[in-house]
Design a protein around this motif. Structure first.
Motif, PDB file in Angstrom:
ATOM      1  N   GLN A   1       1.852 -11.755  -4.633  1.00 27.98           N
ATOM      2  CA  GLN A   1       1.481 -10.367  -4.430  1.00 27.98           C
ATOM      3  C   GLN A   1       2.346  -9.484  -5.312  1.00 27.98           C
ATOM      4  O   GLN A   1       3.480  -9.831  -5.632  1.00 27.98           O
ATOM      5  N   ALA A   2       1.803  -8.346  -5.702  1.00 30.33           N
ATOM      6  CA  ALA A   2       2.560  -7.382  -6.495  1.00 30.33           C
ATOM      7  C   ALA A   2       1.944  -6.009  -6.266  1.00 30.33           C
ATOM      8  O   ALA A   2       0.866  -5.880  -5.697  1.00 30.33           O
ATOM      9  N   VAL A   3       2.654  -4.991  -6.718  1.00 29.43           N
ATOM     10  CA  VAL A   3       2.157  -3.628  -6.604  1.00 29.43           C
ATOM     11  C   VAL A   3       1.401  -3.296  -7.878  1.00 29.43           C
ATOM     12  O   VAL A   3       1.970  -3.324  -8.965  1.00 29.43           O
ATOM     13  N   ALA A   4       0.105  -2.998  -7.750  1.00 31.56           N
ATOM     14  CA  ALA A   4      -0.729  -2.777  -8.931  1.00 31.56           C
ATOM     15  C   ALA A   4      -0.168  -1.691  -9.836  1.00 31.56           C
ATOM     16  O   ALA A   4      -0.171  -1.823 -11.060  1.00 31.56           O
ATOM     17  N   ALA A   5       0.329  -0.622  -9.233  1.00 28.89           N
ATOM     18  CA  ALA A   5       0.849   0.495 -10.020  1.00 28.89           C
ATOM     19  C   ALA A   5       2.272   0.262 -10.505  1.00 28.89           C
ATOM     20  O   ALA A   5       2.765   0.997 -11.355  1.00 28.89           O
ATOM     21  N   ALA A   6       2.939  -0.757  -9.952  1.00 34.63           N
ATOM     22  CA  ALA A   6       4.321  -1.056 -10.332  1.00 34.63           C
ATOM     23  C   ALA A   6       4.555  -2.548 -10.207  1.00 34.63           C
ATOM     24  O   ALA A   6       5.247  -3.006  -9.299  1.00 34.63           O
ATOM     25  N   PRO A   7       4.003  -3.334 -11.093  1.00 34.00           N
ATOM     26  CA  PRO A   7       4.063  -4.796 -10.967  1.00 34.00           C
ATOM     27  C   PRO A   7       5.456  -5.380 -11.089  1.00 34.00           C
ATOM     28  O   PRO A   7       5.637  -6.575 -10.831  1.00 34.00           O
ATOM     29  N   TRP A   8       6.425  -4.560 -11.457  1.00 39.38           N
ATOM     30  CA  TRP A   8       7.801  -5.051 -11.552  1.00 39.38           C
ATOM     31  C   TRP A   8       8.482  -5.118 -10.184  1.00 39.38           C
ATOM     32  O   TRP A   8       9.572  -5.653 -10.059  1.00 39.38           O
TER      33      TRP A   8
ATOM     34  N   ALA B   1       0.827  -1.202   0.000  1.00 40.78           N
ATOM     35  CA  ALA B   1       0.000   0.000   0.000  1.00 40.78           C
ATOM     36  C   ALA B   1       0.857   1.244   0.000  1.00 40.78           C
ATOM     37  O   ALA B   1       0.552   2.236  -0.671  1.00 40.78           O
ATOM     38  N   ALA B   2       1.966   1.201   0.735  1.00 44.05           N
ATOM     39  CA  ALA B   2       2.871   2.354   0.794  1.00 44.05           C
ATOM     40  C   ALA B   2       3.471   2.635  -0.563  1.00 44.05           C
ATOM     41  O   ALA B   2       3.639   3.788  -0.961  1.00 44.05           O
ATOM     42  N   VAL B   3       3.781   1.572  -1.313  1.00 42.16           N
ATOM     43  CA  VAL B   3       4.353   1.756  -2.642  1.00 42.16           C
ATOM     44  C   VAL B   3       3.349   2.438  -3.556  1.00 42.16           C
ATOM     45  O   VAL B   3       3.674   3.355  -4.304  1.00 42.16           O
ATOM     46  N   VAL B   4       2.107   2.008  -3.505  1.00 43.33           N
ATOM     47  CA  VAL B   4       1.084   2.600  -4.357  1.00 43.33           C
ATOM     48  C   VAL B   4       0.934   4.082  -4.072  1.00 43.33           C
ATOM     49  O   VAL B   4       0.767   4.903  -4.979  1.00 43.33           O
ATOM     50  N   LEU B   5       1.029   4.460  -2.799  1.00 45.26           N
ATOM     51  CA  LEU B   5       0.897   5.864  -2.437  1.00 45.26           C
ATOM     52  C   LEU B   5       2.011   6.713  -3.015  1.00 45.26           C
ATOM     53  O   LEU B   5       1.873   7.924  -3.161  1.00 45.26           O
ATOM     54  N   LEU B   6       3.143   6.077  -3.346  1.00 44.15           N
ATOM     55  CA  LEU B   6       4.275   6.823  -3.873  1.00 44.15           C
ATOM     56  C   LEU B   6       4.166   7.104  -5.361  1.00 44.15           C
ATOM     57  O   LEU B   6       4.966   7.843  -5.916  1.00 44.15           O
ATOM     58  N   VAL B   7       3.187   6.511  -6.044  1.00 41.62           N
ATOM     59  CA  VAL B   7       3.080   6.712  -7.483  1.00 41.62           C
ATOM     60  C   VAL B   7       2.733   8.161  -7.787  1.00 41.62           C
ATOM     61  O   VAL B   7       1.801   8.719  -7.239  1.00 41.62           O
ATOM     62  N   SER B   8       3.499   8.781  -8.680  1.00 39.40           N
ATOM     63  CA  SER B   8       3.278  10.176  -9.039  1.00 39.40           C
ATOM     64  C   SER B   8       2.194  10.305 -10.088  1.00 39.40           C
ATOM     65  O   SER B   8       2.243   9.637 -11.115  1.00 39.40           O
ATOM     66  N   PRO B   9       1.196  11.169  -9.874  1.00 43.70           N
ATOM     67  CA  PRO B   9       0.169  11.359 -10.898  1.00 43.70           C
ATOM     68  C   PRO B   9       0.721  12.040 -12.138  1.00 43.70           C
ATOM     69  O   PRO B   9       0.136  12.009 -13.197  1.00 43.70           O
ATOM     70  N   TRP B  10       1.898  12.653 -11.973  1.00 43.97           N
ATOM     71  CA  TRP B  10       2.521  13.354 -13.107  1.00 43.97           C
ATOM     72  C   TRP B  10       3.186  12.380 -14.060  1.00 43.97           C
ATOM     73  O   TRP B  10       3.203  12.576 -15.258  1.00 43.97           O
ATOM     74  N   SER B  11       3.730  11.295 -13.511  1.00 37.85           N
ATOM     75  CA  SER B  11       4.425  10.315 -14.345  1.00 37.85           C
ATOM     76  C   SER B  11       4.191   8.928 -13.777  1.00 37.85           C
ATOM     77  O   SER B  11       4.757   8.581 -12.758  1.00 37.85           O
ATOM     78  N   VAL B  12       3.347   8.143 -14.401  1.00 37.23           N
ATOM     79  CA  VAL B  12       2.996   6.833 -13.874  1.00 37.23           C
ATOM     80  C   VAL B  12       4.248   5.985 -13.694  1.00 37.23           C
ATOM     81  O   VAL B  12       5.050   5.840 -14.598  1.00 37.23           O
ATOM     82  N   GLY B  13       4.415   5.456 -12.503  1.00 36.87           N
ATOM     83  CA  GLY B  13       5.564   4.607 -12.225  1.00 36.87           C
ATOM     84  C   GLY B  13       6.794   5.371 -11.831  1.00 36.87           C
ATOM     85  O   GLY B  13       7.823   4.783 -11.564  1.00 36.87           O
ATOM     86  N   ALA B  14       6.745   6.687 -11.785  1.00 39.27           N
ATOM     87  CA  ALA B  14       7.956   7.461 -11.531  1.00 39.27           C
ATOM     88  C   ALA B  14       8.564   7.157 -10.190  1.00 39.27           C
ATOM     89  O   ALA B  14       9.762   6.959 -10.076  1.00 39.27           O
ATOM     90  N   ASP B  15       7.751   7.113  -9.136  1.00 38.77           N
ATOM     91  CA  ASP B  15       8.297   6.898  -7.815  1.00 38.77           C
ATOM     92  C   ASP B  15       8.391   5.431  -7.443  1.00 38.77           C
ATOM     93  O   ASP B  15       9.165   5.066  -6.591  1.00 38.77           O
ATOM     94  N   CYS B  16       7.573   4.590  -8.042  1.00 42.54           N
ATOM     95  CA  CYS B  16       7.588   3.196  -7.644  1.00 42.54           C
ATOM     96  C   CYS B  16       8.458   2.366  -8.579  1.00 42.54           C
ATOM     97  O   CYS B  16       8.526   1.158  -8.437  1.00 42.54           O
ATOM     98  N   GLY B  17       9.121   2.976  -9.534  1.00 45.87           N
ATOM     99  CA  GLY B  17       9.980   2.235 -10.438  1.00 45.87           C
ATOM    100  C   GLY B  17      11.420   2.312  -9.994  1.00 45.87           C
ATOM    101  O   GLY B  17      11.852   1.630  -9.085  1.00 45.87           O
TER     102      GLY B  17
END
Length: 340
Positions: A142-149, A10-26
Motif C-alpha cells: 500500500q502507498a499514498v497515491a499523492a505521496a508515494p514516498w 485516506a487521511a494523508v490524501v486529504l492533507l495534500v494541498s492543491p496549492w503545492s502538490v505534496g506539500a502537506d503529505c511530504g
C-alpha cells in the motif's frame, strides 16, 4: 488492521494541498484519523545573546526573556497554511528545552512508567520510503497515491525508526521520532513540563531576531555553512546529504540560535500545544494559546525531508498540522515550562 491502514492512507490524501502538490503529505508527514479535545516594552531581544551567565538554565532548559515579537508573516511561503497575517505578540518569560527530546531521554521516560507509544499500540507508523531496506519495502503493498514516498510500516516505532530491521543503538543522541501528540504530552507531563504554545515556539525559534526567515537570518547557508538539517538535492529521489545527514541528526548538531536553542528548524517537526486554525486576528495578543478545541494540533519547524521546491516549511513562520494520534519518521518534540 487493513481497515485502519486504509483510513490512514485516506487521511494523508486529504492533507495534500492543491496549492503545492505534496506539500502537506511530504515533509509534513501523515495523519491518523481521530482526536479528542484535552480536558508595552520595546522588543529587547535583538541584542540578547545567549551565554551561561545571561540565561538561567534548569534541567536542560533555558529561560527566555519576556518580549514582543512579530508572529507570522505577510509574505507566506505556503499561503494555505495560514502563516499570516503578521501580528504583534507579547510573550511572558518561559523555559524552553535547549534540544529536541532525544532517544536517550525518551527511553528514561518509557522505562520509568512502562509507557507504550501509540505507534506501538497501533502496530505501525509511516516511514519515508527512501530510508527503508529492500526487504521491508518488499512486504508493503500500500502507498499514498499523492505521496508515494510515505509507506505504512509494521512495527515501525521510536525504537525501530525504519521498521523492525532498524534500531537506535547509534542514535541515542538523535531526536525521538514516531511520537504522537498524545505521547509528547505524556512525556512533558511526566517531566513536570508542558508543550510550548505555537506563539512561544515561534518566539523561541526567532532567537531575538525580527522579521527573518530562519533562526539565524534570511540566508539558508550563510557563507556556505549549514545551519539546519534539511533536504539537499531533488526531492524525493536524491538527498545528497551535503549537510552531513540524510535522516535525523544529533540534537546538538548545527549552531544554536540567539537564545541558545538547537535545531529549531529542520531535523524533525515539533509538536505544539495549540489546536490548528488558519484564521488569525491581526490585533496584538498577549500569550495566545490558539483555539479552545479542534481536530489537529499545530507542529512547527519542518524536518530533514523539507526542500524549498515542494515543502518550504523550515522557516520560523511556517506551520503544519496532524491529528493527535499521528506519528511518522520525521515527527518529534521539545518541552517548555512556566517561569517560576
Amino acid at each position: 488492521m487493513a481497515a485502519r491502514t486504509a483510513a490512514l492512507l485516506a487521511a494523508v490524501v486529504l492533507l495534500v494541498s492543491p496549492w503545492s502538490v505534496g506539500a502537506d503529505c511530504g515533509c509534513g508527514s501523515t495523519s491518523r484519523e481521530g482526536g479528542t479535545p484535552e480536558d508595552h516594552i520595546p522588543h529587547q531581544n535583538t541584542a540578547f545573546k545567549y551565554s551561561r551567565e545571561a540565561n538561567e538554565q534548569r534541567d536542560g532548559m533555558v529561560l527566555l526573556p519576556s518580549g514582543v515579537f512579530t508572529m507570522g508573516t505577510d509574505n507566506p511561503g505556503i499561503p494555505p497554511d495560514g502563516e499570516g497575517p503578521a501580528r504583534q505578540v507579547h510573550i511572558a518569560s518561559f523555559y524552553m528545552d535547549v534540544y529536541e527530546v532525544s532517544n536517550a531521554e525518551f527511553e528514561k521516560f518509557v522505562e520509568a512508567i512502562h509507557y507504550t507509544t501509540e505507534a506501538e499500540n497501533y502496530g505501525d507508523s509511516f516511514v519515508f520510503e527512501g530510508l527503508l531496506s529492500e526487504e521491508i519495502k518488499s512486504k508493503i503493498h500500500q502507498a499514498v497515491a499523492a505521496a508515494p514516498w510515505w509507506l505504512p510500516v509494521k512495527r515501525a516505532n521510536w525504537r525501530h525508526p525504519e521498521g523492525p530491521d532498524s534500531d537506535i543503538s547509534d542514535r541515542m543522541d538523535h531526536p525521538v521520532v514516531h511520537v504522537s501528540w498524545n505521547d509528547a504530552f505524556a512525556y512533558c507531563t511526566w517531566a513536570g513540563k508542558r508543550l510550548p504554545t505555537e506563539a512561544e515556539w515561534e518566539y523561541a525559534c526567532r532567537g531575538g531576531l525580527e522579521n527573518r526567515l530562519f533562526p539565524w537570518g534570511n540566508v539558508l547557508e550563510p557563507k556556505g555553512q549549514h545551519y539546519a538539517n534539511v533536504w539537499q538535492g531533488n526531492f524525493p529521489n536524491t538527498n545528497t546529504g551535503e549537510d552531513g545527514y540524510v535522516k535525523t541528526s544529533p540534537v546538538k548538531a548545527f549552531p544554536a540560535n540567539g537564545y541558545g536553542l538547537y535545531n529549531m528548524v529542520g531535523n524533525v517537526w515539533e509538536w505544539t500545544a495549540d489546536w490548528w486554525t488558519t484564521q488569525h486576528s491581526p490585533d496584538q495578543a498577549h500569550n495566545p494559546k490558539g483555539p479552545s478545541f479542534g481536530k489537529d494540533k499545530v507542529k512547527k519547524g519542518g524536518s530533514y525531508m523539507c526542500h524549498k521546491s515542494y515543502c518550504y516549511r523550515y522557516r520560523c513562520a511556517a506551520r503544519s498540522q496532524n491529528t493527535l494520534e499521528s506519528s511518522a519518521s520525521n515527527l518529534g518534540f521539545r518541552c517548555a515550562a512556566d517561569a517560576k
